[in-house]
Design an enzyme around this catalytic site. Structure first.
Site, short mmCIF file in Angstrom:
data_model
loop_
_atom_site.label_atom_id
_atom_site.label_comp_id
_atom_site.label_asym_id
_atom_site.label_seq_id
_atom_site.Cartn_x
_atom_site.Cartn_y
_atom_site.Cartn_z
N TYR A 18 0.84 -1.19 0.00
CA TYR A 18 0.00 0.00 0.00
C TYR A 18 0.88 1.26 0.00
O TYR A 18 0.67 2.18 -0.79
CB TYR A 18 -0.93 0.01 1.22
CG TYR A 18 -1.87 1.19 1.24
CD1 TYR A 18 -3.13 1.12 0.67
CD2 TYR A 18 -1.48 2.39 1.84
CE1 TYR A 18 -3.99 2.22 0.68
CE2 TYR A 18 -2.33 3.49 1.84
CZ TYR A 18 -3.58 3.40 1.27
OH TYR A 18 -4.41 4.49 1.27
N HIS A 22 1.57 4.21 -3.06
CA HIS A 22 1.38 5.65 -2.86
C HIS A 22 2.68 6.42 -3.03
O HIS A 22 2.67 7.56 -3.48
CB HIS A 22 0.73 5.91 -1.50
CG HIS A 22 -0.74 5.70 -1.54
ND1 HIS A 22 -1.31 4.45 -1.46
CD2 HIS A 22 -1.76 6.58 -1.70
CE1 HIS A 22 -2.63 4.57 -1.56
NE2 HIS A 22 -2.93 5.85 -1.71
N TYR A 41 -3.15 16.65 1.41
CA TYR A 41 -3.69 15.29 1.49
C TYR A 41 -2.66 14.39 2.16
O TYR A 41 -1.52 14.31 1.72
CB TYR A 41 -4.00 14.80 0.09
CG TYR A 41 -4.83 13.54 -0.03
CD1 TYR A 41 -5.28 12.84 1.07
CD2 TYR A 41 -5.15 13.05 -1.28
CE1 TYR A 41 -6.05 11.69 0.92
CE2 TYR A 41 -5.91 11.91 -1.44
CZ TYR A 41 -6.35 11.23 -0.34
OH TYR A 41 -7.10 10.10 -0.49
N TRP A 76 -7.27 3.98 -10.66
CA TRP A 76 -6.56 3.91 -9.38
C TRP A 76 -7.26 2.96 -8.41
O TRP A 76 -6.63 2.14 -7.76
CB TRP A 76 -6.40 5.30 -8.76
CG TRP A 76 -5.64 5.30 -7.47
CD1 TRP A 76 -6.15 5.35 -6.20
CD2 TRP A 76 -4.22 5.20 -7.32
NE1 TRP A 76 -5.15 5.30 -5.28
CE2 TRP A 76 -3.95 5.21 -5.93
CE3 TRP A 76 -3.16 5.13 -8.20
CZ2 TRP A 76 -2.65 5.15 -5.42
CZ3 TRP A 76 -1.86 5.07 -7.71
CH2 TRP A 76 -1.63 5.07 -6.33
N TRP A 77 -8.58 3.08 -8.34
CA TRP A 77 -9.34 2.18 -7.46
C TRP A 77 -9.10 0.72 -7.85
O TRP A 77 -8.90 -0.13 -6.98
CB TRP A 77 -10.82 2.48 -7.53
CG TRP A 77 -11.26 3.69 -6.76
CD1 TRP A 77 -10.52 4.47 -5.92
CD2 TRP A 77 -12.57 4.26 -6.77
NE1 TRP A 77 -11.28 5.49 -5.41
CE2 TRP A 77 -12.55 5.37 -5.91
CE3 TRP A 77 -13.74 3.93 -7.42
CZ2 TRP A 77 -13.67 6.16 -5.69
CZ3 TRP A 77 -14.87 4.71 -7.20
CH2 TRP A 77 -14.83 5.82 -6.33
#
Length: 104
Positions: A18, A22, A41, A76-77
């Site tokens: 993960y 990113h 963000y 992306w999802w």
């Protein structure tokens, strides 16, 4: 700016993946986020619970809501689906949090 916070869940054996995904976020994804009013963000991981805490500031809700349906966001999802809890449309299972205190 509108402050938003939310929680999601990454699979316990996918913490490193993960984070890697990113760290290597696609420039076109960042561009689309900014285009939809996102700034400041951050996502934090609680390794003990595999919970992710996200914080983002958006310019306005209407523009931000349109981000979900963009082609790059959908891509992306799908890319993130193997490493975290998602719905059948690949969107992350996410719970918004109510702000109860803020200090500048």
């Amino acid at each position: 700016m509108i402050r938003k916070a939310f929680v999601m869940t990454v699979y316990p054996d996918k913490h490193e993946e993960y984070e890697k995904r990113h760290n290597d976020i696609w420039p076109e994804m960042v561009e689309e986020l900014r285009k939809h009013g996102a700034s400041n963000y951050s996502i934090f991981l609680d390794k003990h619970t595999s919970q992710l805490f996200g914080y983002i500031e958006v310019a306005d809700e209407e523009t931000w809501r349109k981000m979900d349906s963009t082609e790059i966001n959908q891509k992306w999802w799908a890319f993130m689906e193997p490493v975290m809890e998602t719905h059948s449309d690949n969107s992350p299972v996410s719970r918004g949090l109510k702000e109860v205190f803020h200090m500048d």
